[in-house]
Design a protein around this motif. Structure first.
Motif, PDB file in Angstrom:
ATOM      1  N   LEU A  72      15.204  14.528   3.784  1.00 57.61           N
ATOM      2  CA  LEU A  72      14.629  14.004   2.548  1.00 57.61           C
ATOM      3  C   LEU A  72      14.361  12.515   2.677  1.00 57.61           C
ATOM      4  N   PHE A  73      15.258  11.782   3.343  1.00 54.18           N
ATOM      5  CA  PHE A  73      15.014  10.360   3.601  1.00 54.18           C
ATOM      6  C   PHE A  73      13.675  10.158   4.304  1.00 54.18           C
ATOM      7  N   PHE A  74      13.444  10.873   5.394  1.00 54.36           N
ATOM      8  CA  PHE A  74      12.199  10.708   6.147  1.00 54.36           C
ATOM      9  C   PHE A  74      10.982  11.091   5.311  1.00 54.36           C
ATOM     10  N   ARG A  75      11.123  12.174   4.533  1.00 53.15           N
ATOM     11  CA  ARG A  75       9.990  12.612   3.690  1.00 53.15           C
ATOM     12  C   ARG A  75       9.611  11.517   2.695  1.00 53.15           C
ATOM     13  N   LEU A  76      10.601  10.845   2.122  1.00 54.28           N
ATOM     14  CA  LEU A  76      10.337   9.814   1.115  1.00 54.28           C
ATOM     15  C   LEU A  76       9.899   8.504   1.756  1.00 54.28           C
ATOM     16  N   TRP A  77      10.579   8.103   2.825  1.00 47.11           N
ATOM     17  CA  TRP A  77      10.325   6.778   3.395  1.00 47.11           C
ATOM     18  C   TRP A  77       8.904   6.645   3.936  1.00 47.11           C
ATOM     19  N   PHE A  78       8.402   7.697   4.556  1.00 51.93           N
ATOM     20  CA  PHE A  78       7.098   7.607   5.198  1.00 51.93           C
ATOM     21  C   PHE A  78       5.933   7.984   4.275  1.00 51.93           C
ATOM     22  N   TYR A 105      24.810   5.919  10.005  1.00 54.04           N
ATOM     23  CA  TYR A 105      24.460   5.990  11.426  1.00 54.04           C
ATOM     24  C   TYR A 105      23.667   4.734  11.783  1.00 54.04           C
ATOM     25  N   PRO A 106      23.949   4.100  12.928  1.00 53.29           N
ATOM     26  CA  PRO A 106      23.229   2.863  13.268  1.00 53.29           C
ATOM     27  C   PRO A 106      21.717   3.084  13.353  1.00 53.29           C
ATOM     28  N   ASN A 107      20.982   2.226  12.648  1.00 58.72           N
ATOM     29  CA  ASN A 107      19.516   2.250  12.696  1.00 58.72           C
ATOM     30  C   ASN A 107      18.964   3.632  12.333  1.00 58.72           C
ATOM     31  N   VAL A 108      18.875   3.866  11.019  1.00 53.57           N
ATOM     32  CA  VAL A 108      18.344   5.143  10.547  1.00 53.57           C
ATOM     33  C   VAL A 108      16.947   5.389  11.107  1.00 53.57           C
ATOM     34  N   LEU A 109      16.197   4.330  11.359  1.00 51.84           N
ATOM     35  CA  LEU A 109      14.957   4.417  12.115  1.00 51.84           C
ATOM     36  C   LEU A 109      15.157   3.734  13.464  1.00 51.84           C
ATOM     37  N   ALA A 110      14.536   4.260  14.500  1.00 51.20           N
ATOM     38  CA  ALA A 110      14.694   3.677  15.827  1.00 51.20           C
ATOM     39  C   ALA A 110      14.254   2.219  15.863  1.00 51.20           C
ATOM     40  N   GLU A 111      13.265   1.885  15.019  1.00 50.31           N
ATOM     41  CA  GLU A 111      12.758   0.517  14.985  1.00 50.31           C
ATOM     42  C   GLU A 111      13.696  -0.437  14.262  1.00 50.31           C
ATOM     43  N   GLY A 112      14.684   0.102  13.541  1.00 51.98           N
ATOM     44  CA  GLY A 112      15.586  -0.734  12.746  1.00 51.98           C
ATOM     45  C   GLY A 112      14.900  -1.284  11.504  1.00 51.98           C
ATOM     46  N   GLY A 113      15.621  -2.148  10.785  1.00 51.79           N
ATOM     47  CA  GLY A 113      15.043  -2.832   9.641  1.00 51.79           C
ATOM     48  C   GLY A 113      14.995  -2.049   8.358  1.00 51.79           C
ATOM     49  N   VAL A 114      15.624  -0.873   8.318  1.00 55.21           N
ATOM     50  CA  VAL A 114      15.566  -0.027   7.124  1.00 55.21           C
ATOM     51  C   VAL A 114      16.968   0.425   6.759  1.00 55.21           C
ATOM     52  N   ASN A 115      17.322   0.288   5.481  1.00 59.12           N
ATOM     53  CA  ASN A 115      18.573   0.831   4.949  1.00 59.12           C
ATOM     54  C   ASN A 115      18.320   2.223   4.390  1.00 59.12           C
ATOM     55  N   PHE A 116      19.224   3.149   4.666  1.00 59.11           N
ATOM     56  CA  PHE A 116      19.040   4.544   4.267  1.00 59.11           C
ATOM     57  C   PHE A 116      18.714   4.668   2.786  1.00 59.11           C
ATOM     58  N   TRP A 117      19.460   3.948   1.936  1.00 58.52           N
ATOM     59  CA  TRP A 117      19.320   4.165   0.499  1.00 58.52           C
ATOM     60  C   TRP A 117      18.057   3.556  -0.087  1.00 58.52           C
ATOM     61  N   GLU A 118      17.322   2.761   0.698  1.00 59.19           N
ATOM     62  CA  GLU A 118      16.070   2.210   0.193  1.00 59.19           C
ATOM     63  C   GLU A 118      15.021   3.281  -0.060  1.00 59.19           C
ATOM     64  N   ALA A 119      15.162   4.435   0.549  1.00 55.11           N
ATOM     65  CA  ALA A 119      14.205   5.514   0.325  1.00 55.11           C
ATOM     66  C   ALA A 119      14.389   6.165  -1.037  1.00 55.11           C
ATOM     67  N   PHE A 120      15.555   5.932  -1.667  1.00 59.92           N
ATOM     68  CA  PHE A 120      15.909   6.590  -2.924  1.00 59.92           C
ATOM     69  C   PHE A 120      16.050   5.566  -4.051  1.00 59.92           C
TER      70      PHE A 120
END
Length: 252
Positions: A72-78, A105-120
């Protein structure tokens, strides 16, 4: 106005053929609130409604109830039109558990710079929460350790227990009228889940008549519950609900 509970899945953790237990509250056919997000829940939700959920309530953090959160994180973030829009209601006492289970988990995106909860749009709660002008009661249940699982109720309409042992005294408070009671129940109980013998021992006839049982172990177990005279929820099925009661003066 028509209200329904749409059961995306009704199975216990091992009953993958029945789907991870999750339900959607619908108002006039439109999804209002998803309860829980197991490994297969997002696929089932999108197949039914064609979009991600606008609001989610998490009952507890076992993986058959939160295992779909990363997807769900990936669906929302992108998708910029969805990023940060989905309300996620979580009892404040669960936040550390949920953080550890799905977000730490370290670096929810491989590129970094994103906090998990920012998608929600994260909304911690304790006694309950507001959604679309309605007050939803949140109540403690009995599942594994104390303080790790919660149900949700809409006065006059329904109560959904999530995973629990019997809680007749709690349901007497949050579902004292004609509410439909969606209750965890397998053919045989254990220290963390309710069995049909527990239902018959702990609840009075009036409460039992309003129950729709889910979180059972197989199609055969569901059929056995029906043979004993109980109504069960079925994967993909909808249960009509009474109209919610007026908001109580003490709500909020």
């Amino acid at each position: 106005m028509n209200w329904n509970l749409h059961f995306l899945g009704v199975g216990a953790a091992h009953a993958v053929e029945l789907g991870s237990s999750a339900v959607v509250l619908e108002r006039d056919g439109t999804p209002m609130l998803l309860v829980d997000c197991g490994p297969d829940t997002l696929d089932r939700y999108q197949a039914a409604y064609g979009e991600p959920p606008r609001a989610v309530f998490i009952t507890h953090t076992h993986m058959d109830h939160v295992g779909g959160m990363e997807r769900l994180f990936f669906r929302l973030w992108f998708d910029e039109q969805w990023r940060g829009r989905t309300k996620l209601f979580v009892h404040a006492g669960l936040m550390s558990w949920l953080q550890a289970r799905v977000a730490d988990y370290p670096n929810v995106l491989a590129e970094g710079g994103v906090n998990f909860w920012e998608a929600f749009r994260l909304v911690p709660c304790t006694r309950g929460f507001w959604l679309d002008g309605h007050w939803f009661d949140v109540f403690a249940t009995r599942h594994h350790m104390a303080g790790t699982s919660y149900g949700v109720a809409l006065a006059g309409s329904f109560a959904y227990t999530g995973d629990t042992r019997p809680i007749p005294e709690v349901l007497a408070r949050v579902a004292a009228g004609n509410e439909v009671i969606a209750h965890d129940c397998g053919l045989v109980g254990n220290p963390s889940h309710t069995g049909i013998d527990d239902i018959e021992r702990e609840y009075d006839a009036a409460q039992r008549q309003r129950m729709r049982l889910y979180h059972y172990g197989s199609e055969a177990d569901g059929a056995a519950l029906v043979a004993r005279g109980y109504a069960i929820a079925r994967t993909g099925g909808r249960i009509a609900l009474p109209e919610p009661a007026p908001v109580r003066p003490d709500a909020g």
